[in-house]
Design a protein around this motif. Structure first.
Motif, PDB file in Angstrom:
ATOM      1  N   GLN A 117      -6.571 -14.956  21.823  1.00  0.00           N
ATOM      2  CA  GLN A 117      -6.035 -14.701  23.161  1.00  0.00           C
ATOM      3  C   GLN A 117      -4.616 -15.251  23.293  1.00  0.00           C
ATOM      4  N   HIS A 118      -4.375 -16.447  22.746  1.00  0.00           N
ATOM      5  CA  HIS A 118      -3.032 -17.043  22.808  1.00  0.00           C
ATOM      6  C   HIS A 118      -2.025 -16.192  22.021  1.00  0.00           C
ATOM      7  N   VAL A 119      -2.414 -15.743  20.831  1.00  0.00           N
ATOM      8  CA  VAL A 119      -1.514 -14.928  20.010  1.00  0.00           C
ATOM      9  C   VAL A 119      -1.232 -13.590  20.705  1.00  0.00           C
ATOM     10  N   THR A 123       3.444  -1.970   7.619  1.00  0.00           N
ATOM     11  CA  THR A 123       4.082  -3.292   7.646  1.00  0.00           C
ATOM     12  C   THR A 123       4.382  -3.736   9.078  1.00  0.00           C
ATOM     13  N   LEU A 124       4.640  -5.021   9.211  1.00  0.00           N
ATOM     14  CA  LEU A 124       5.140  -5.574  10.471  1.00  0.00           C
ATOM     15  C   LEU A 124       6.386  -6.409  10.165  1.00  0.00           C
ATOM     16  N   PRO A 125       7.300  -6.530  11.108  1.00  0.00           N
ATOM     17  CA  PRO A 125       8.575  -7.221  10.845  1.00  0.00           C
ATOM     18  C   PRO A 125       8.388  -8.726  10.702  1.00  0.00           C
ATOM     19  N   GLY A 126       9.350  -9.345  10.010  1.00  0.00           N
ATOM     20  CA  GLY A 126       9.300 -10.790   9.850  1.00  0.00           C
ATOM     21  C   GLY A 126       9.363 -11.536  11.164  1.00  0.00           C
ATOM     22  N   SER A 127       9.962 -10.908  12.186  1.00  0.00           N
ATOM     23  CA  SER A 127      10.062 -11.564  13.500  1.00  0.00           C
ATOM     24  C   SER A 127       8.684 -11.809  14.106  1.00  0.00           C
ATOM     25  N   ALA A 128       7.690 -11.014  13.669  1.00  0.00           N
ATOM     26  CA  ALA A 128       6.335 -11.199  14.212  1.00  0.00           C
ATOM     27  C   ALA A 128       5.776 -12.559  13.822  1.00  0.00           C
ATOM     28  N   VAL A 129       6.174 -13.059  12.644  1.00  0.00           N
ATOM     29  CA  VAL A 129       5.682 -14.370  12.202  1.00  0.00           C
ATOM     30  C   VAL A 129       6.195 -15.464  13.136  1.00  0.00           C
ATOM     31  N   GLU A 130       7.475 -15.372  13.509  1.00  0.00           N
ATOM     32  CA  GLU A 130       8.050 -16.373  14.420  1.00  0.00           C
ATOM     33  C   GLU A 130       7.401 -16.293  15.792  1.00  0.00           C
ATOM     34  N   GLN A 131       7.135 -15.083  16.255  1.00  0.00           N
ATOM     35  CA  GLN A 131       6.460 -14.930  17.551  1.00  0.00           C
ATOM     36  C   GLN A 131       5.084 -15.589  17.531  1.00  0.00           C
ATOM     37  N   VAL A 132       4.365 -15.376  16.449  1.00  0.00           N
ATOM     38  CA  VAL A 132       3.014 -15.948  16.340  1.00  0.00           C
ATOM     39  C   VAL A 132       3.084 -17.464  16.295  1.00  0.00           C
ATOM     40  N   ARG A 133       4.048 -18.016  15.569  1.00  0.00           N
ATOM     41  CA  ARG A 133       4.153 -19.478  15.441  1.00  0.00           C
ATOM     42  C   ARG A 133       4.366 -20.163  16.788  1.00  0.00           C
ATOM     43  N   LYS A 134       5.002 -19.451  17.706  1.00  0.00           N
ATOM     44  CA  LYS A 134       5.298 -20.045  19.019  1.00  0.00           C
ATOM     45  C   LYS A 134       4.122 -19.965  19.982  1.00  0.00           C
ATOM     46  N   ALA A 135       3.053 -19.265  19.570  1.00  0.00           N
ATOM     47  CA  ALA A 135       1.903 -19.104  20.462  1.00  0.00           C
ATOM     48  C   ALA A 135       1.169 -20.428  20.618  1.00  0.00           C
ATOM     49  N   GLU A 136       0.559 -20.592  21.757  1.00  0.00           N
ATOM     50  CA  GLU A 136      -0.194 -21.808  22.046  1.00  0.00           C
ATOM     51  C   GLU A 136      -1.404 -21.909  21.108  1.00  0.00           C
ATOM     52  N   GLY A 137      -1.676 -23.123  20.619  1.00  0.00           N
ATOM     53  CA  GLY A 137      -2.854 -23.355  19.785  1.00  0.00           C
ATOM     54  C   GLY A 137      -2.672 -23.022  18.319  1.00  0.00           C
ATOM     55  N   VAL A 138      -1.469 -22.615  17.906  1.00  0.00           N
ATOM     56  CA  VAL A 138      -1.230 -22.244  16.508  1.00  0.00           C
ATOM     57  C   VAL A 138      -0.806 -23.472  15.712  1.00  0.00           C
ATOM     58  N   LYS A 139      -1.550 -23.765  14.667  1.00  0.00           N
ATOM     59  CA  LYS A 139      -1.178 -24.862  13.776  1.00  0.00           C
ATOM     60  C   LYS A 139      -0.174 -24.371  12.735  1.00  0.00           C
ATOM     61  N   SER A 140      -0.439 -23.203  12.182  1.00  0.00           N
ATOM     62  CA  SER A 140       0.484 -22.612  11.201  1.00  0.00           C
ATOM     63  C   SER A 140       0.320 -21.097  11.199  1.00  0.00           C
ATOM     64  N   ALA A 141       1.396 -20.412  10.831  1.00  0.00           N
ATOM     65  CA  ALA A 141       1.375 -18.949  10.699  1.00  0.00           C
ATOM     66  C   ALA A 141       2.170 -18.597   9.452  1.00  0.00           C
ATOM     67  N   GLU A 142       1.557 -17.822   8.579  1.00  0.00           N
ATOM     68  CA  GLU A 142       2.173 -17.514   7.297  1.00  0.00           C
ATOM     69  C   GLU A 142       2.094 -16.013   7.043  1.00  0.00           C
ATOM     70  N   GLY A 143       3.235 -15.397   6.812  1.00  0.00           N
ATOM     71  CA  GLY A 143       3.264 -13.976   6.511  1.00  0.00           C
ATOM     72  C   GLY A 143       2.812 -13.711   5.090  1.00  0.00           C
ATOM     73  N   GLY A 144       2.086 -12.630   4.898  1.00  0.00           N
ATOM     74  CA  GLY A 144       1.601 -12.277   3.572  1.00  0.00           C
ATOM     75  C   GLY A 144       1.858 -10.818   3.252  1.00  0.00           C
ATOM     76  N   VAL A 145       1.809 -10.500   1.955  1.00  0.00           N
ATOM     77  CA  VAL A 145       2.006  -9.135   1.473  1.00  0.00           C
ATOM     78  C   VAL A 145       0.826  -8.775   0.580  1.00  0.00           C
TER      79      VAL A 145
END
Length: 861
Positions: free
Chosen positions: A235-237, A80-102
């Protein structure tokens, strides 16, 4: 003159189309198997490619420790990876959306009857969270998405297969416990579902119930803004979360990784099926060779007349080769069409087993028909080349002789010597394989022996025919009196033809006999090993490799009437020997009672000593290689845990086959050095009944306790042996089915040989009928001739195959399969069945012979 050759070839091909038909069928079947295999595997690749392309997001973020294609994580739950990783990814340049999945494949889903709803074809059962990314490949066609812990959604294929409907309650067995929920919706794939059973929960329920960790995810699906490529997004992520923090994959990389996992299975299946197609081609060579040999013999006078009016030997050769070329084209074209039909049939078969493949994805690459035409034409032309050369050597004086040429009464001296030399080389190879001390060199000798003995038997077949057919005739044909003697003489009239006809059947039966000996020896060896080494009364494990979940282990330990229960797991570690060499492998971490459950032969020390404090055991091969003796210390670095020094307290023998080379430590030692969330679950449980406890009662108690977990099989030693026998039997039955193609082609060869032989002997048959041979006797004579040819092929094939099988078993004895078991019932059954094959093959030729007009037959030339 070239136009004359072409016209003559076309005329002869059309004139003898009936005689060519069975050869064309043989080419068709072989080409169909090749093309069908290629179309089927290409279609499966297309199906998976579409699925992976649709389901892969622009960039996928997953835990670094996650393994590609791991369907049953050894800890019972995915990384697993922590939920905080989703927020980090969302802030990356060029990201339209980031959605955590299980997503988890370490689950079992059962219905109200406690029936496992998983696939029976090896496809996984998947439980996950319903999110936007799933809408790329699925749509809700009934009900609604899950909205809480009491609701779930299933895929339409699973619902249809198991007759599920909205409102039905299902139980999902996961690492954290059971999840009971009712079906709130049914989702249908918009692309082909290859057979996985899929259930969905809302994200919160999936996190809690599948991972046991609220807020955690197994992956993050990232979508790029317009104008941002997948590589740029990756690269941005990476810049936002850290290049080495997680595994980052573009859609193409994820699809390629998934394709590689599936591709390894498809490649094995593809090459196995093509191997059997090659065998069918090999058998077909004899059929085509015989056909053209007999046609050339029957047209000797015609060819002599062509030579007399000016045709040279090269033109005659070209004429016959051109006929073979036309035969190859016709057979190959029919085979390509039949191959597509075969591929569709395989898709339907897979569909009935649960792996759905749509004909919309039917893939016929341009290379498939090209390969089919090339192979079909080449094999046909090569098979006909020797008869064509013989035709080219016919002299003009042959026009003055009767049509046809006498068959060979004896194999030529050169042929006999060559056959004996090849067979001798092959026999020496088989002997050296049985005497080999290492598997590598032994395998090479075995391959050499198989190839040379096969070629040798083919070459020496006509020489053997004279002796073997006479022996068989004495037993099988003599009771039929004069008709039997006539059948014997007909079979011996042309030993070369009889040998070639029998060789086609010999190849298929040799492989059947070889595999029967190997399979039977494997079962006998495993049974013998179980009797000698397994002391446990009951064995519990999953056929699909799922680990034993904690709740299942607890249920088993709570069973009354058991003397003990042993959990067997493997803990990954890096081991450093005293000489400084390191190796990464799994160490068996067991309860001390394992020393009672498995009676390992010891080289030094006692098995039970391996489970003492800071102690371990090693295998004898490892100890010898690194000069290890009792009391030596090894450095063990547990993956994800501590590094410790352990004393070698026991050295186990690697002479057996169960747990060969395995190193042992105690479960307590593993728990003390590996964090609980990193410790693998057991993959097998062993148990024994208390003294005085009825085996039937204790066995039933174990079955009852484990009934809630249908993913595990509960077996006593008798059942375990039967399961081994069934598994080998199923594999052999599948192989026999594929070898059936070669047997069919061989039967066609017998039919063709008899049919052409009847034509060749038309005048002779008319004379025999004129002097009193009845139609019934004539048909019986042809049937008996066919039977003795088939039995001759069976004797050669079964004898050769048993030799191969014995050689293979002796080689496998180096790996612990030491018991040789020849399945005489199977061998004798196949031999008897060969007689029925001969009878069946003779039906049509015998019927046609019986219908001949006596006067017309006598008048024929």
């Amino acid at each position: 003159m070239s136009n004359t050759v072409l016209k003559t070839s076309r005329r002869n091909f059309v004139a003898h189309k009936g005689r060519m038909a069975l050869s064309a069928v043989a080419v068709m079947l072989s080409v169909a198997f090749v093309c069908g295999t290629l179309v089927f595997t290409d279609t499966m690749n297309t199906t998976f490619d579409k699925l992976f392309a649709v389901t892969s997001s622009d960039v996928t973020v997953s835990p670094k420790e996650a393994k590609e294609g791991e369907e049953n994580p050894e800890r019972g739950r995915p990384e697993t990876l922590p939920g905080s990783a989703v927020e980090q990814v969302r802030k990356a340049e060029g990201v339209k959306s980031a959605e955590g999945g299980v997503m988890s494949t370490s689950v079992t889903v059962v219905n109200a009857k406690n029936e496992n709803l998983g696939s029976t074809t090896g496809a996984p059962t998947i439980a996950g969270s319903w999110n936007e990314n799933e809408l790329k490949s699925m749509k809700i066609t009934s009900g609604n998405a899950p909205r809480g812990p009491t609701e779930m959604m299933v895929d339409a294929d699973t619902a249809e297969k198991h007759h599920l409907k909205l409102g039905d309650e299902l139980r999902t067995i996961a690492f954290t416990g059971d999840i009971r929920a009712r079906i709130s919706g049914i989702a249908t794939f918009t692309v082909t579902n290859p057979g996985a059973a899929i259930v969905y929960f809302d994200t919160a329920t999936a996190q809690q119930s599948l991972l046991g960790s609220p807020g955690a995810f197994t992956h993050v699906n990232v979508t790029a803004k317009d104008g941002v490529s997948d590589e740029q997004l990756k690269q941005h992520v990476a810049a936002a979360v850290g290049a080495d923090a997680y595994k980052l994959q573009t859609a193409k990389e994820a699809a390629d990784a998934n394709r590689e996992d599936v591709g390894s299975f498809l490649k094995v299946m593809k090459y196995v099926m093509l191997g059997f197609a090659f065998i069918a081609f090999l058998v077909g060579i004899f059929l085509i060779f015989n056909t053209f040999s007999m046609l050339v013999a029957q047209r000797t006078r015609e060819i002599g007349l062509m030579r007399a009016i000016g045709a040279d030997s090269g033109q005659i050769l070209k004429s016959v080769v051109l006929e073979a070329f036309l035969l190859g084209i016709v057979g190959s074209v029919l085979g390509i069409g039949a191959g597509v039909g075969l591929a569709v049939g395989l898709m339907e078969l897979m569909g009935s087993m649960g792996m759905h493949l749509s004909t919309d994805d039917l893939t016929i690459a341009w290379t498939t028909p090209v390969i089919g035409l090339y192979l079909g034409i080449k094999v046909t032309v090569v098979s006909a080349f020797i008869p064509a050369r013989r035709a080219g050597k016919v002299s003009p004086m042959a026009a003055l002789r009767e049509s046809g040429t006498p068959g060979d009464k004896k194999a030529g001296v050169v042929r006999a010597v060559l056959g004996l030399v090849l067979t001798g080389i092959g026999g020496a190879g088989l002997f050296l394989a049985t005497a080999a001390e290492k598997a590598g060199p032994g395998s090479l000798w075995l391959a050499l022996g198989v190839v040379f003995t096969l070629i040798g038997f083919i070459v020496i077949g006509p020489l053997l025919a004279a002796g073997v057919v006479r022996v068989l005739s004495g037993v099988v044909l003599r009771p039929f009196g004069s008709v039997g003697r006539l059948a014997e003489r007909n079979a011996l009239r042309n030993p070369r033809r009889t040998g070639a006809t029998a060789a086609a059947l010999m190849i298929g039966l040799a492989l059947v006999a070889c595999l029967s000996v190997v399979g039977s020896s494997m079962v006998a060896s495993a049974t013998d090993e179980l009797d000698k080494t397994v002391g446990a009364d009951y064995i519990v494990q999953s056929e699909t490799g799922q680990p034993v979940l904690p709740q299942a282990e607890q249920a088993m330990r709570a069973i009354p009437g058991l003397d003990h229960v042993t959990a067997y797991r493997e803990v990954p570690a890096t081991i450093t020997a005293p000489d400084g060499t390191t190796v990464q492998e799994g160490i068996g971490a067991n309860d001390p009672t394992y020393a009672k459950d498995i009676r390992r032969k010891m080289v030094a020390g006692e098995h039970a000593a391996a489970y003492g404090k800071d102690s371990m055991s090693v295998g004898s091969d490892y100890a010898t290689k690194h000069g290890i003796k009792l009391g030596d210390a090894l450095t063990v670095a547990f993956t994800g845990g501590n590094t410790v020094k352990l004393k070698v307290a026991a050295i186990t023998s690697d002479g057996g086959n169960i747990d060969k080379t395995m190193k042992y430590i105690s479960t307590d030692l593993a728990r003390a050095n590996v964090p609980a969330d990193k410790l693998p679950l057991p993959f097998m449980m062993l148990a024994s009944a208390k003294d005085g406890q009825s085996d039937a009662t204790a066995y039933q108690s174990v079955k009852t306790a484990m009934a809630e977990y249908p993913q595990y099989n509960v077996r006593n030693q008798t059942d375990y042996k039967q399961a081994l026998q069934d598994q080998v039997g199923q594999l052999l039955n599948m192989v026999y089915g594929l070898l059936g193609l070669a047997i069919v082609v061989a039967v066609l060869g017998v039919v063709n040989t008899l049919a052409l032989s009847v034509v060749e002997r038309t005048r002779e048959i008319g004379l025999m009928r004129a002097i009193g041979l009845s139609r019934r006797q004539l048909r019986r004579m042809i049937r008996l001739e066919s039977v003795v040819i088939a039995l001759f092929g069976a004797v050669l094939g079964l004898g050769l195959g048993m030799g191969w099988g014995i050689g293979a078993q002796q080689l496998l004895a180096l790996q612990g399969l030491k018991v040789l078991d020849i399945p005489w019932s199977t061998i004798l059954g196949v031999f008897a069945a060969s007689a029925f094959v001969g009878l069946f093959a003779a039906l049509v030729p015998a019927f046609r012979a019986g219908r001949m007009n006596v006067l017309n037959a006598i008048a024929s030339e």
